[in-house]
Design a protein around this motif. Sequence first.
Motif, PDB file in Angstrom:
ATOM      1  N   VAL A  47       0.829  -1.208   0.000  1.00  0.00           N
ATOM      2  CA  VAL A  47       0.000   0.000   0.000  1.00  0.00           C
ATOM      3  C   VAL A  47       0.869   1.267   0.000  1.00  0.00           C
ATOM      4  O   VAL A  47       0.660   2.188  -0.792  1.00  0.00           O
ATOM      5  CB  VAL A  47      -0.978  -0.046   1.200  1.00  0.00           C
ATOM      6  N   GLY A  48       1.880   1.303   0.865  1.00  0.00           N
ATOM      7  CA  GLY A  48       2.774   2.461   0.914  1.00  0.00           C
ATOM      8  C   GLY A  48       3.517   2.636  -0.402  1.00  0.00           C
ATOM      9  O   GLY A  48       3.686   3.757  -0.904  1.00  0.00           O
ATOM     10  N   LEU A  49       3.951   1.528  -0.979  1.00  0.00           N
ATOM     11  CA  LEU A  49       4.675   1.609  -2.253  1.00  0.00           C
ATOM     12  C   LEU A  49       3.762   2.084  -3.382  1.00  0.00           C
ATOM     13  O   LEU A  49       4.162   2.897  -4.214  1.00  0.00           O
ATOM     14  CB  LEU A  49       5.296   0.244  -2.583  1.00  0.00           C
ATOM     15  N   ALA A 100      15.732   0.828   6.661  1.00  0.00           N
ATOM     16  CA  ALA A 100      16.262   0.688   8.029  1.00  0.00           C
ATOM     17  C   ALA A 100      15.987   1.948   8.852  1.00  0.00           C
ATOM     18  O   ALA A 100      16.785   2.343   9.698  1.00  0.00           O
ATOM     19  CB  ALA A 100      17.761   0.378   7.981  1.00  0.00           C
ATOM     20  N   THR A 101      14.868   2.575   8.569  1.00  0.00           N
ATOM     21  CA  THR A 101      14.502   3.820   9.254  1.00  0.00           C
ATOM     22  C   THR A 101      13.113   3.615   9.869  1.00  0.00           C
ATOM     23  O   THR A 101      12.163   3.268   9.166  1.00  0.00           O
ATOM     24  CB  THR A 101      14.478   4.989   8.230  1.00  0.00           C
ATOM     25  N   THR A 102      13.050   3.784  11.178  1.00  0.00           N
ATOM     26  CA  THR A 102      11.798   3.462  11.890  1.00  0.00           C
ATOM     27  C   THR A 102      11.074   4.727  12.321  1.00  0.00           C
ATOM     28  O   THR A 102      11.661   5.583  12.994  1.00  0.00           O
ATOM     29  CB  THR A 102      12.117   2.585  13.125  1.00  0.00           C
ATOM     30  N   SER A 113     -10.681 -10.433   7.527  1.00  0.00           N
ATOM     31  CA  SER A 113     -10.366 -11.834   7.243  1.00  0.00           C
ATOM     32  C   SER A 113      -9.875 -11.949   5.802  1.00  0.00           C
ATOM     33  O   SER A 113     -10.406 -11.283   4.908  1.00  0.00           O
ATOM     34  CB  SER A 113     -11.641 -12.660   7.456  1.00  0.00           C
ATOM     35  N   PRO A 114      -8.853 -12.797   5.579  1.00  0.00           N
ATOM     36  CA  PRO A 114      -8.342 -12.893   4.202  1.00  0.00           C
ATOM     37  C   PRO A 114      -9.242 -13.687   3.251  1.00  0.00           C
ATOM     38  O   PRO A 114      -8.918 -13.777   2.066  1.00  0.00           O
ATOM     39  CB  PRO A 114      -6.983 -13.572   4.373  1.00  0.00           C
ATOM     40  N   ILE A 115     -10.393 -14.210   3.732  1.00  0.00           N
ATOM     41  CA  ILE A 115     -11.235 -15.004   2.822  1.00  0.00           C
ATOM     42  C   ILE A 115     -11.871 -14.067   1.786  1.00  0.00           C
ATOM     43  O   ILE A 115     -12.667 -13.199   2.117  1.00  0.00           O
ATOM     44  CB  ILE A 115     -12.340 -15.773   3.582  1.00  0.00           C
ATOM     45  N   GLY A 116     -11.461 -14.251   0.548  1.00  0.00           N
ATOM     46  CA  GLY A 116     -11.936 -13.365  -0.522  1.00  0.00           C
ATOM     47  C   GLY A 116     -10.804 -12.486  -1.029  1.00  0.00           C
ATOM     48  O   GLY A 116     -10.946 -11.819  -2.053  1.00  0.00           O
ATOM     49  N   GLY A 117      -9.662 -12.501  -0.307  1.00  0.00           N
ATOM     50  CA  GLY A 117      -8.474 -11.772  -0.760  1.00  0.00           C
ATOM     51  C   GLY A 117      -8.754 -10.294  -0.956  1.00  0.00           C
ATOM     52  O   GLY A 117      -8.576  -9.748  -2.046  1.00  0.00           O
ATOM     53  N   MET A 118      -9.209  -9.608   0.115  1.00  0.00           N
ATOM     54  CA  MET A 118      -9.604  -8.216  -0.080  1.00  0.00           C
ATOM     55  C   MET A 118      -8.731  -7.203   0.652  1.00  0.00           C
ATOM     56  O   MET A 118      -8.813  -6.009   0.377  1.00  0.00           O
ATOM     57  CB  MET A 118     -11.061  -8.039   0.350  1.00  0.00           C
ATOM     58  N   GLY A 119      -7.884  -7.657   1.581  1.00  0.00           N
ATOM     59  CA  GLY A 119      -7.100  -6.716   2.397  1.00  0.00           C
ATOM     60  C   GLY A 119      -6.131  -5.914   1.557  1.00  0.00           C
ATOM     61  O   GLY A 119      -6.168  -4.675   1.524  1.00  0.00           O
ATOM     62  N   LEU A 120      -5.276  -6.617   0.866  1.00  0.00           N
ATOM     63  CA  LEU A 120      -4.272  -5.949   0.028  1.00  0.00           C
ATOM     64  C   LEU A 120      -4.969  -5.124  -1.054  1.00  0.00           C
ATOM     65  O   LEU A 120      -4.621  -3.978  -1.311  1.00  0.00           O
ATOM     66  CB  LEU A 120      -3.381  -7.024  -0.582  1.00  0.00           C
TER      67      LEU A 120
HETATM   68  C1  FAD Z   1      -1.806 -14.958   5.825  1.00  0.00           C
HETATM   69  C2  FAD Z   1      -2.381 -13.776   5.122  1.00  0.00           C
HETATM   70  C3  FAD Z   1      -2.872 -13.913   3.846  1.00  0.00           C
HETATM   71  C4  FAD Z   1      -3.374 -12.816   3.166  1.00  0.00           C
HETATM   72  N1  FAD Z   1      -3.873 -12.979   1.902  1.00  0.00           N
HETATM   73  C5  FAD Z   1      -4.355 -11.918   1.216  1.00  0.00           C
HETATM   74  C6  FAD Z   1      -4.849 -12.036  -0.137  1.00  0.00           C
HETATM   75  O1  FAD Z   1      -4.864 -13.108  -0.750  1.00  0.00           O
HETATM   76  N2  FAD Z   1      -5.313 -10.922  -0.750  1.00  0.00           N
HETATM   77  C7  FAD Z   1      -5.359  -9.719  -0.107  1.00  0.00           C
HETATM   78  O2  FAD Z   1      -5.846  -8.732  -0.704  1.00  0.00           O
HETATM   79  N3  FAD Z   1      -4.890  -9.581   1.167  1.00  0.00           N
HETATM   80  C8  FAD Z   1      -4.382 -10.641   1.835  1.00  0.00           C
HETATM   81  N4  FAD Z   1      -3.903 -10.492   3.110  1.00  0.00           N
HETATM   82  C9  FAD Z   1      -3.854  -9.167   3.702  1.00  0.00           C
HETATM   83  C10 FAD Z   1      -2.663  -8.394   3.149  1.00  0.00           C
HETATM   84  O3  FAD Z   1      -1.454  -9.078   3.358  1.00  0.00           O
HETATM   85  C11 FAD Z   1      -2.611  -7.030   3.826  1.00  0.00           C
HETATM   86  O4  FAD Z   1      -3.884  -6.438   3.725  1.00  0.00           O
HETATM   87  C12 FAD Z   1      -1.580  -6.149   3.125  1.00  0.00           C
HETATM   88  O5  FAD Z   1      -0.278  -6.676   3.223  1.00  0.00           O
HETATM   89  C13 FAD Z   1      -1.602  -4.756   3.755  1.00  0.00           C
HETATM   90  O6  FAD Z   1      -0.630  -3.966   3.155  1.00  0.00           O
HETATM   91  P1  FAD Z   1      -0.046  -2.690   3.885  1.00  0.00           P
HETATM   92  O7  FAD Z   1       0.968  -2.134   2.919  1.00  0.00           O
HETATM   93  O8  FAD Z   1      -1.153  -1.833   4.366  1.00  0.00           O
HETATM   94  O9  FAD Z   1       0.668  -3.217   5.205  1.00  0.00           O
HETATM   95  P2  FAD Z   1       1.838  -4.270   5.339  1.00  0.00           P
HETATM   96  O10 FAD Z   1       1.859  -5.200   4.202  1.00  0.00           O
HETATM   97  O11 FAD Z   1       1.708  -4.834   6.716  1.00  0.00           O
HETATM   98  O12 FAD Z   1       3.167  -3.381   5.265  1.00  0.00           O
HETATM   99  C14 FAD Z   1       3.521  -2.472   6.286  1.00  0.00           C
HETATM  100  C15 FAD Z   1       4.971  -2.034   6.077  1.00  0.00           C
HETATM  101  O13 FAD Z   1       5.270  -1.026   7.045  1.00  0.00           O
HETATM  102  C16 FAD Z   1       6.522  -1.288   7.669  1.00  0.00           C
HETATM  103  N5  FAD Z   1       6.489  -0.674   9.011  1.00  0.00           N
HETATM  104  C17 FAD Z   1       5.742  -1.064  10.069  1.00  0.00           C
HETATM  105  N6  FAD Z   1       5.965  -0.260  11.123  1.00  0.00           N
HETATM  106  C18 FAD Z   1       6.873   0.660  10.723  1.00  0.00           C
HETATM  107  C19 FAD Z   1       7.515   1.771  11.377  1.00  0.00           C
HETATM  108  N7  FAD Z   1       7.240   2.108  12.657  1.00  0.00           N
HETATM  109  N8  FAD Z   1       8.410   2.491  10.683  1.00  0.00           N
HETATM  110  C20 FAD Z   1       8.697   2.181   9.373  1.00  0.00           C
HETATM  111  N9  FAD Z   1       8.119   1.154   8.710  1.00  0.00           N
HETATM  112  C21 FAD Z   1       7.216   0.401   9.375  1.00  0.00           C
HETATM  113  C22 FAD Z   1       6.581  -2.820   7.674  1.00  0.00           C
HETATM  114  O14 FAD Z   1       7.916  -3.287   7.816  1.00  0.00           O
HETATM  115  C23 FAD Z   1       5.973  -3.159   6.307  1.00  0.00           C
HETATM  116  O15 FAD Z   1       6.947  -3.148   5.293  1.00  0.00           O
HETATM  117  C24 FAD Z   1      -3.393 -11.558   3.811  1.00  0.00           C
HETATM  118  C25 FAD Z   1      -2.896 -11.410   5.107  1.00  0.00           C
HETATM  119  C26 FAD Z   1      -2.406 -12.501   5.775  1.00  0.00           C
HETATM  120  C27 FAD Z   1      -1.898 -12.338   7.178  1.00  0.00           C
END
Ligand code: FAD
Length: 406
Positions: free
Chosen positions: A16-18, A134-136, A301-308
């Motif tokens: 999402v961030g990317l 590597a920056t938090t 819940s990941p059922i339906g693959g909607m989070g990402l």
């Molecule tokens: C087992 C599993 C299966 C899944 N299957 C699916 C699927 O099939 N389809 C779907 O749509 N979704 C799926 N999801 C959900 C999906 O993975 C997430 O919704 C998605 O990764 C969210 O993306 P994001 O970029 O918001 O967060 P994330 O992917 O969690 O990325 C967050 C990033 O922020 C960084 N970060 C965290 N804290 C800090 C900080 N303080 N400072 C700097 N950087 C930080 C982390 O290192 C990471 O790189 C699944 C989730 C799980 C757990």
Amino acid sequence: MAAASKPVVVVGAGPVGLALALALAQSEIPVTLVETRSDENFLDQVPRAGSNHPSTLEFFDKIGLYDRMRPRGIVAPRFQYWDRQDGNVIAEFDHTYLKNDTKFPFVLQCERIKIVEEALDMAKQHPLISVRMATTFTGFRQSGDDVQVHVTNSDGEAETISGSYLASAEGARSLARKDMNVEFEGFTYPERTLNIEVAYDFTKHGFTERNYISDPVEYSNLFHWKGPPDRWRVHFPTDPNEDEEELTRSDALQARLKNFLPIDGDYEICGWNLYAVHQRVAKTFRVGRVILLGDAAHVNSPIGGMGLNSGVHDAFNLADKLARILQGAADESELDRYDRQRRQIAVKHTQAQTMRNKRLLEERDPAIRKRNHEELRRTADDPALARKFLLRTSLFDSLREAEQIQ
Ligand SMILES: Cc1cc2nc3c(=O)[nH]c(=O)nc-3n(C[C@H](O)[C@H](O)[C@H](O)COP(=O)(O)OP(=O)(O)OC[C@H]3O[C@@H](n4cnc5c(N)ncnc54)[C@H](O)[C@@H]3O)c2cc1C
């Protein structure tokens, strides 16, 4: 520096961030992307699936990411619902029905880790994105004009980055959300999900690339991922009282798989993980210059693959609004509209749909199961109903609904 010429600070190089960073940069907006992982451990992340729906592929295509993902994924036009009680397919849906609606009438099975690897490489090459590995992120302060983002940098030193806006794409544990004092409303299911990865060709048994398997005793999901070696992920719900060590012992994993589908010999297990499933949505997605998106704003819940997928939709919605605000074509009230649009979609679509999906698979009442299965069959067999169903499951409906929200 005026706020408009300061970068948007994006925290988190997840999908999402990317996506947000690349979409903003494409609109000529400078970005500082902060990621806690280093180049050395960036790819050592717990495997998470990545069923990328057609609507999301359209967004990835806009930023040039789709062409990098396609060779690393599996094109999956079809998915099936199975009844584990009798071992038969209940219904099969084919995205080809969407061929007049989208350039991508299929799901691309391409895991999160491959997406972030490709997208991070693109971000590093973009002249308008400063990638800070590597920056938090540790906290922030905001004024009417800008936001001061506090980080611990790669030398372990405290540093402040000045930005026009802060976008928290930090994932479910978002520190920004906590600092904003925004409640993460919802609940966590008592049962954890066990995900087992196996190198085994399930197509031999009639399965397609994506399968939802209904069973009142132990429902599951089965998905195909490109290797080498090709792997399949099987998800099972687990008893909340079961001990983690017991249930993930190698013989217990084998027994669970063989109970699901008996084969001669053992399954080649490539990995497993056990995770809790939450249904939560942040009470607001915006406080001043700080905005939440992706898992930082909603988890389901990941059922339906909607989070990402829905997180990536947040990113493109927000990128468009931030770009117009920073270019003077819109005012900040657009960010409230982002909150109204994407929060409503998170609650009414993503959360509601994933809860419905789970109920459908685990239904115990035989009469309701029968009715549900008949309904699925009727929908899949009628081209107009199937197209309508697919427009919802592939999130096109949610995008259209969001556009209607002022
Ligand atoms: C087992 C599993 C299966 C899944 N299957 C699916 C699927 O099939 N389809 C779907 O749509 N979704 C799926 N999801 C959900 C999906 O993975 C997430 O919704 C998605 O990764 C969210 O993306 P994001 O970029 O918001 O967060 P994330 O992917 O969690 O990325 C967050 C990033 O922020 C960084 N970060 C965290 N804290 C800090 C900080 N303080 N400072 C700097 N950087 C930080 C982390 O290192 C990471 O790189 C699944 C989730 C799980 C757990």
